[in-house]
Design a protein around this motif. Structure first.
Motif: not given
Lengths: 697, 218
Positions: A540-541, B36-37, B62-63, B72, B213-218
């Motif tokens: 996806q990214n 985010a994004g 950003h988040g 933020c 699009s995406s992200y994921e923190l642990q």
């Protein structure tokens, strides 16, 4: 992460079980001779003088002397224990316990020797158990001579402190009666043994309920007035009975209007540091098992303060206190705030700075600091700005694997913040280089811990992503994504997904060339659905903002797209379906060819006409994220208005997708409703959706 | 007990007496356009009595943590006079969700009157006005409201020093439309021109669709 434990008896030094005045006849004798003499003195026929053994009183005296000398030599001496084990002394020692006519003196010495063999040496414990010592020692608890009872209780305590000892089945009625009789004993060695047996054996829900039902908690609290060792053993047992059992914890907390609960609270200010630690651990277990019975904020603040003080204590107590603090504040924003306000970050950091990294305490303190940073922005900022941040970086290169894991955990939690990541302070070479090095570590735990930190730092929200990309991290992440270990695969793909987030097209191409289309396809079909999900998020990214990336998805006969299609058609885990639909949505935001490629995935071919599209099921899903993702994909397929998009609407209508969208007018999720409304606003004059929408009230 | 809004754009009010208003915590609204994004572009009107002026502005999220009412991102002002480069600032936001934050700011030199005066500039705020005047909006269920109200406070300059001649002393009252992803805002700083208007549109919408699009923190 290691759990906090502070076994009631575990930290006590091996004790001399009986008076140990050496007998002149055995002092200085070599172990081989002693073992031989003991074997000759004991055993069947020895009393009659067979086989060269001494008989009668003389023989018995010789056996006592041999037992006493062996015991004196092995107490606190691991090497001697192993030597006597090799010489086969343990069966001869246990044989003395089995003999009906053995004198109290021989029994006392044999029990003490058996206990010592079992203490701190696994092979010794196994040998003692194999020789049947537990049964003989238990039987001898009923011996009329109090010294024998004392010695046997002490020996059994040492045996039950070993992991080799079998569990004592408290679900057996006779065993429970026996245990209760031990708890009722006037002999503190015996009651302490009972507490040790409970700590060793109680770990299932049914065992906890059985002990609670039999009134054991009340008996244990009733013994708090005894010696310090007894009290500690009882606290440890209480923790074992309560741990993770809401029912038992709530029953205990409300027993006698909270009287028993208050008894434990009272002990957090005891003079003995070990008692303070054990009472804290008991209350922490109670609070976790039954939060509603432990709402008192003041007590929790006191626990934090007591544990922070205990860190200054020498030995095991000081080592375990940070882990107890970690357990207390785990996953609780409120408690982490409280800990921060009691200056926990500064106190722990100062202790770390003032002492060596070579200790177990350094590991436990680093874990506590990591937990303090798991949810608290202020803690992260304080830790990063202090001198200890340099120490954490040093710890990444430490020889001890536990230290390296703990340091990675700190960095992972510090970087669990979009604010920290935006500031870019953590994405510098001094942090990234040692972390990337740890991806090659010989320990899998270290690799996994380093991946955790890299996953977060990879979300570099500054324009300086190049530090990470040029660190060599990509090729090693690609290697680890092919590992046999599912956690390594998951975390390495996860890191690649985060690196790919908002990356420029050139760097995306660089990653894809390392990863290859074939590996990507394999990972989409990985045996673990968590890996599948992260891989699809990576795709996806990859597709977002980079139209040419679609070439990777349709390259090599559409290997990647076929893999995605298989996952979506086989009704995978919801998270996999959500990410799969977002990949298709991104692809459908491309040109006509891309939109048609997506249509071929979601609209069944002629031969499968009887089969409805999986998209219809997704639109009916209980998972709102899946409904939203699917709606976005459909929206992108029919946007912008043109002849070909009208054709796609007709195809979607034929497989029931459009009527399903129409039925979502009152979807309970606002996001779904909004996306559907955007769909309705696409004025597709010739399309069925338009006609359906016009008829809506 | 909060009432879910189904078809109207009016938020529901929780009963103010006889019931425990803390009993149910409404979940904050979620919107796939505010994640985010996401990027937004538009202008900030900085006109004064002397001249009309507007700066081009880009914003990136950003988040976003709806549970904590936190988000933020960065804000980039493009044609700032006297600045050689675009000026980028990092900001943190508070989402008005009646759980973590209400409509009353309670800091940054903003009185409840200042708050009401600024929020009232948004037409979507009108249905909420009467309740907000009573309690800051503590008892309003915004979980299904099609607009998300926020405050954005710039925290630091990302690419220029504090001596760049610009100030980030104030903060923005922001209204986000969940239906089209547009953002309106008003800058508040007692020492700057009043009601500087921020207008932004989501830029993730490409010519032929919307991307994710995406992200994921642990």
């Amino acid at each position: 992460m290691p759990a906090a434990t502070a076994s009631g008896g575990g930290a006590r030094a091996e004790e001399a079980a009986a008076s140990s005045s050496s007998a002149p006849s055995c002092v200085g004798m070599r172990p081989e001779e002693l073992a031989a003499r003991l074997a000759a003195a004991g055993g069947p026929g020895a009393a009659a003088g067979d086989g060269g053994g001494a008989g009668g009183e003389e023989g018995e005296q010789e056996r006592v002397l041999a037992l006493r000398e062996i015991k004196n030599q092995i107490i606190g001496n691991r090497t001697k224990k192993l030597l006597y084990l090799r010489l086969g002394a343990v069966p001869a020692v246990v044989a003395a316990l089995a003999e009906p006519g053995a004198s109290p003196a021989a029994l006392v010495q044999a029990a003490a020797a058996a206990g010592s063999f079992a203490c701190g040496v696994d092979d010794g414990a196994r040998a003692v158990l194999d020789a049947g010592a537990a049964g003989h020692l238990t039987r001898l608890l009923a011996h009329p001579d109090e010294k024998v009872v004392d010695a046997c209780a002490r020996a059994l305590r040492m045996i039950y402190q070993s992991k080799q000892a079998p569990k004592f089945d408290v679900n057996n009625e006779k065993n429970m009666d026996f245990l209760l009789s031990l708890l009722d004993s006037k002999n503190e060695n015996v009651t302490e043994l009972a507490a040790n047996i409970i700590s060793h054996s109680c770990d299932s829900n049914t065992e906890q309920l059985a002990l609670c039902g039999a009134g054991v908690p009340q008996k244990l609290v009733g013994l708090f007035g005894g010696s310090m060792n007894l009290r500690d053993a009882c606290l440890d047992s209480m923790t074992a009975i309560i741990r993770d059992n809401c029912d038992v914890a709530s029953r205990f907390a409300s027993m006698d209007h909270g009287k028993y609960f208050r008894s434990i609270v009272g002990l957090i200010h005891d003079r003995s540091p070990r008692t303070r630690l054990l009472s804290c651990l008991c209350l922490i277990a109670l609070g976790h098992a039954s939060p509603c019975h432990f709402p008192d904020r003041q007590i929790k603040t006191k626990l934090i303060l007591v544990l922070l003080e205990l860190i200054e204590e020498p030995g095991n107590v000081g080592d375990e206190a940070p882990l107890a603090l970690t357990t207390l504040i785990k996953d609780s924003v409120e408690l982490q705030k409280q800990a921060f306000s009691t200056n926990a970050v500064v106190k722990l950091s100062n202790h770390l700075l003032a002492n060596s990294l070579e200790t177990r305490r350094a590991v436990t303190i680093l874990f506590a600091l990591a937990e303090l940073c798991s949810k608290q922005e202020e803690s992260r900022s304080q830790l990063m700005s202090g001198q200890v941040s340099t120490l954490i970086l040093d710890a990444l290169k430490h020889d001890c694997a536990d230290i390296r894991v703990a340091a990675c955990s700190c960095l992972k939690n510090i970087s669990r913040s979009s604010k920290v990541l935006s500031a870019g302070r953590i994405s510098c070479d001094t942090v990234i280089a040692p972390l990337v090095q740890l991806l090659y570590d010989s320990s899998t735990s270290v690799q996994i811990a380093a991946l955790g930190a890299i996953c977060n730092i990879a979300v570099n929200l500054t324009p300086r992503k190049s530090v990470l990309l040029h660190s060599g991290v990509v090729s090693q992440l690609v290697n680890l994504s092919k590992s046999m270990d599912p956690t390594l695969r998951l975390k390495s793909v996860w890191a690649l997904r985060n690196i790919m987030f908002l990356l420029n097209p050139k760097d995306k191409d660089f990653i894809l060339k390392e990863l290859t289309v074939s590996t990507l396809s394999s990972l989409i079909c990985d045996s673990e659905h968590f890996v599948q999900e992260q891989t699809l998020a990576l795709v996806q990214n990859l597709l977002d903002g980079h139209v040419d990336s679609v070439n990777y998805v349709i390259a090599e006969d559409g290997m990647v797209l076929n893999a995605i299609s298989r996952q979506l058609n086989s009704a995978s885990a919801p998270g996999v379906c959500v990410q799969g639909m977002l990949v298709l949505a991104n692809m459908a935001a491309g040109d006509e060819l891309n939109k048609e490629a997506v249509m071929d995935v979601i609209v069944p071919h002629q031969a499968d006409r009887i089969k409805s599209s999986f998209v219809v099921n997704f639109l009916q899903s209980k998972d709102k994220q899946l409904r939203v993702a699917t709606l976005w994909c459909i929206l992108n397929l029919i946007y912008p208005k043109c002849d070909t998009s009208s054709t796609r609407v007709t195809r979607l209508q034929n497989v029931g997708v459009i009527s399903q969208v129409k039925g979502m007018m009152n979807d309970p999720c606002l996001d779904c409703k909004n996306t559907r409304q955007r769909l309705a606003k696409e004025k597709l004059g010739k399309g069925a959706l338009h006609r359906d929408v016009c008829r809506e009230p | 007990m909060p009432v879910r809004v189904v078809d109207t754009a009016t938020p529901s009010s929780q009963p103010s007496s006889g019931q425990d208003t803390n009993a149910v915590q409404p979940t904050p609204p979620s919107c796939s356009l505010l994640t985010a994004g996401r990027c937004f572009a538009g202008t900030q009107n900085v006109s004064s009595l002397q001249k009309d002026e507007a700066w081009k502005v880009n914003v990136r999220i950003h988040g976003c943590d709806l549970e904590q009412g936190y988000l933020c991102g960065t804000m980039e002002a493009l044609n700032v006079p006297l600045a050689d480069t675009p000026v980028v600032t990092f900001w943190e936001g508070e989402i008005v969700d009646a759980k973590n934050y209400t409509f009353f700011t309670g800091k940054w030199e903003a009185s409840p009157e200042d708050d009401v005066r600024h929020w009232s500039k948004f037409p979507s705020f009108t249905p909420l006005l009467s309740q907000v005047e009573i309690d800051g909006g503590k008892s309003v269920d915004l979980s299904n409201y099609p607009y998300i109200f926020m405050r954005w406070k710039e925290q630091y300059f990302v690419n220029v020093g504090v001596d760049c001649g610009l100030t980030i002393a104030g903060f923005y009252y922001v209204c986000f439309s969940c239906s089209d992803g547009s953002i309106s805002g008003f800058y508040y700083d007692p020492n700057s021109s009043p009601f500087q208007k921020l207008e932004l549109k989501c830029t993730n919408e490409k010519q032929s669709g919307f991307t994710f699009s995406s992200y994921e923190l642990q």
